[in-house]
Design a protein around this motif. Structure first.
Motif, PDB file in Angstrom:
ATOM      1  N   UNK A   4       0.723  -0.984   0.498  1.00  0.00           N
ATOM      2  CA  UNK A   4      -0.023  -0.127  -0.074  1.00  0.00           C
ATOM      3  C   UNK A   4       1.066   0.849   0.017  1.00  0.00           C
ATOM      4  N   UNK A   5       2.044   1.366  -0.594  1.00  0.00           N
ATOM      5  CA  UNK A   5       3.384   2.012  -0.075  1.00  0.00           C
ATOM      6  C   UNK A   5       4.749   1.724  -0.695  1.00  0.00           C
ATOM      7  N   UNK A   6       5.195   2.553  -1.125  1.00  0.00           N
ATOM      8  CA  UNK A   6       6.665   3.080  -1.709  1.00  0.00           C
ATOM      9  C   UNK A   6       7.036   3.997  -1.527  1.00  0.00           C
ATOM     10  N   UNK A   7       8.454   3.926  -0.608  1.00  0.00           N
ATOM     11  CA  UNK A   7       9.073   5.099  -0.375  1.00  0.00           C
ATOM     12  C   UNK A   7      10.321   5.216  -1.429  1.00  0.00           C
ATOM     13  N   UNK A   8      11.284   6.101  -1.598  1.00  0.00           N
ATOM     14  CA  UNK A   8      12.835   6.334  -1.966  1.00  0.00           C
ATOM     15  C   UNK A   8      14.176   6.832  -0.816  1.00  0.00           C
ATOM     16  N   UNK A   9      13.458   7.189  -0.292  1.00  0.00           N
ATOM     17  CA  UNK A   9      14.297   7.736   0.415  1.00  0.00           C
ATOM     18  C   UNK A   9      13.902   7.485   2.272  1.00  0.00           C
ATOM     19  N   UNK A  10      14.499   8.246   3.053  1.00  0.00           N
ATOM     20  CA  UNK A  10      14.290   8.230   4.538  1.00  0.00           C
ATOM     21  C   UNK A  10      13.085   8.960   4.950  1.00  0.00           C
ATOM     22  N   UNK A  11      13.393  10.366   4.346  1.00  0.00           N
ATOM     23  CA  UNK A  11      12.206  11.022   4.655  1.00  0.00           C
ATOM     24  C   UNK A  11      10.462  10.678   4.310  1.00  0.00           C
ATOM     25  N   UNK A  12      10.379  10.406   2.806  1.00  0.00           N
ATOM     26  CA  UNK A  12       9.665   9.992   2.362  1.00  0.00           C
ATOM     27  C   UNK A  12       8.800   8.669   3.134  1.00  0.00           C
ATOM     28  N   UNK A  13       9.608   7.692   3.427  1.00  0.00           N
ATOM     29  CA  UNK A  13       9.608   6.689   4.513  1.00  0.00           C
ATOM     30  C   UNK A  13       8.913   7.107   5.754  1.00  0.00           C
ATOM     31  N   UNK A  14       9.882   7.853   6.426  1.00  0.00           N
ATOM     32  CA  UNK A  14       8.645   8.401   7.777  1.00  0.00           C
ATOM     33  C   UNK A  14       7.424   8.935   7.179  1.00  0.00           C
ATOM     34  N   UNK A  15       7.290   9.979   6.351  1.00  0.00           N
ATOM     35  CA  UNK A  15       6.186  10.826   6.102  1.00  0.00           C
ATOM     36  C   UNK A  15       4.791   9.641   5.963  1.00  0.00           C
ATOM     37  N   UNK A  16       5.462   8.210   4.988  1.00  0.00           N
ATOM     38  CA  UNK A  16       4.705   7.942   5.196  1.00  0.00           C
ATOM     39  C   UNK A  16       4.137   7.096   6.006  1.00  0.00           C
TER      40      UNK A  16
END
Length: 252
Positions: free
Chosen positions: A31-43
């Motif tokens: 249900x989600x993908x992130x390409x860096x640590x900031x995106x990951x923490x936001x999601x």
């Protein structure tokens, strides 16, 4: 009841490969993908996930930093590291990662990691019920030896001898059979009271059928890992306290 999964990796081919491998598992949904640590923490702050597949080296930070931040969050998802770098396993397990997969890996290896992640303790887990002395938990067993499983508009009775192990699932339990995994409307404590004495509470989140244990492997923490005889050769961790009890029970 599908588990919600977040993929965190800066390389598009790696994310695509993980999505492909995850299509093997009907109980998991990306249900989600992130390409860096900031995106990951936001999601991770904006949506509830059950499991995160997390790379180590990421733009703007590391997967270890993301995992460290998750430890401070309530109801945080379980973390499985998926990386090309084998050198950070100790740090990863210090952050309570469920598993550490070094690329390349296949669907079977990922499946074992997911099984461990989705059966790991959750905050809503009930307190562990002490076993009867000299015997595995489940003294007051159901005389029928059958567990009702709801499948659509019908109920199937599963013979408890067919249960390889059971795992906690937020007020429910998953039953791992030889080639199938089903959800039942019993907490693990309730299930433990129904089954016979050949079941052992290996962990507050795991109830194993000792008749289906294939191997016992010591781990680096002084505990045991049980290799079960289902089609995936699932591995179930025994807590340190329960390891002592199991050793006594088996005369080891």
């Amino acid at each position: 009841m599908r588990a919600r999964c977040l993929i965190v990796d800066d390389e598009a081919p790696a994310r695509e490969e993980l999505r492909y491998l995850l299509t093997t598992f009907d109980h998991v949904q990306v249900v989600g993908e992130a390409t860096n640590s900031e995106e990951a923490l936001t999601l991770l702050r904006s949506l509830t996930y059950d499991v995160v597949l997390l790379d180590i080296r990421l733009p703007g930070g590391t997967g270890l930093e993301v995992a460290a931040a998750l430890r401070e969050a309530p109801n945080s998802p379980k973390v499985i590291f998926t990386t090309a770098y084998p050198d950070y396993a100790v740090e990863a397990f210090d952050l309570e990662a469920i598993d550490y997969l070094v690329k390349p890996f296949d669907a079977e290896r990922l499946g074992r990691a997911l099984d461990r992640a989705l059966s790991a303790p959750v905050e809503e887990s009930e307190p562990e019920v002490p076993s009867q002395p000299g015997r595995a938990a489940g003294w007051a067993s159901d005389p029928l030896g059958r567990i009702p499983v709801q499948q659509g508009d019908r109920t199937v009775l599963v013979d408890e001898s067919a249960i390889v192990y059971a795992s906690a699932a937020r007020g429910y339990s998953y039953l791992q059979l030889s080639g199938d995994r089903v959800l039942v409307n019993y907490s693990l404590n309730e299930l433990e009271r129904r089954v016979g004495g050949h079941f052992f509470r290996a962990h507050r989140s795991h109830l194993v059928n000792l008749d289906h244990v294939r191997e016992l492997i010591p781990d680096f923490k002084g505990s045991l890992v049980l290799v079960m005889n289902d089609h995936r050769r699932s591995r179930v961790e025994v807590s340190r306290r329960k390891t002592r009890e199991l050793r006594r029970l088996l005369g080891m």
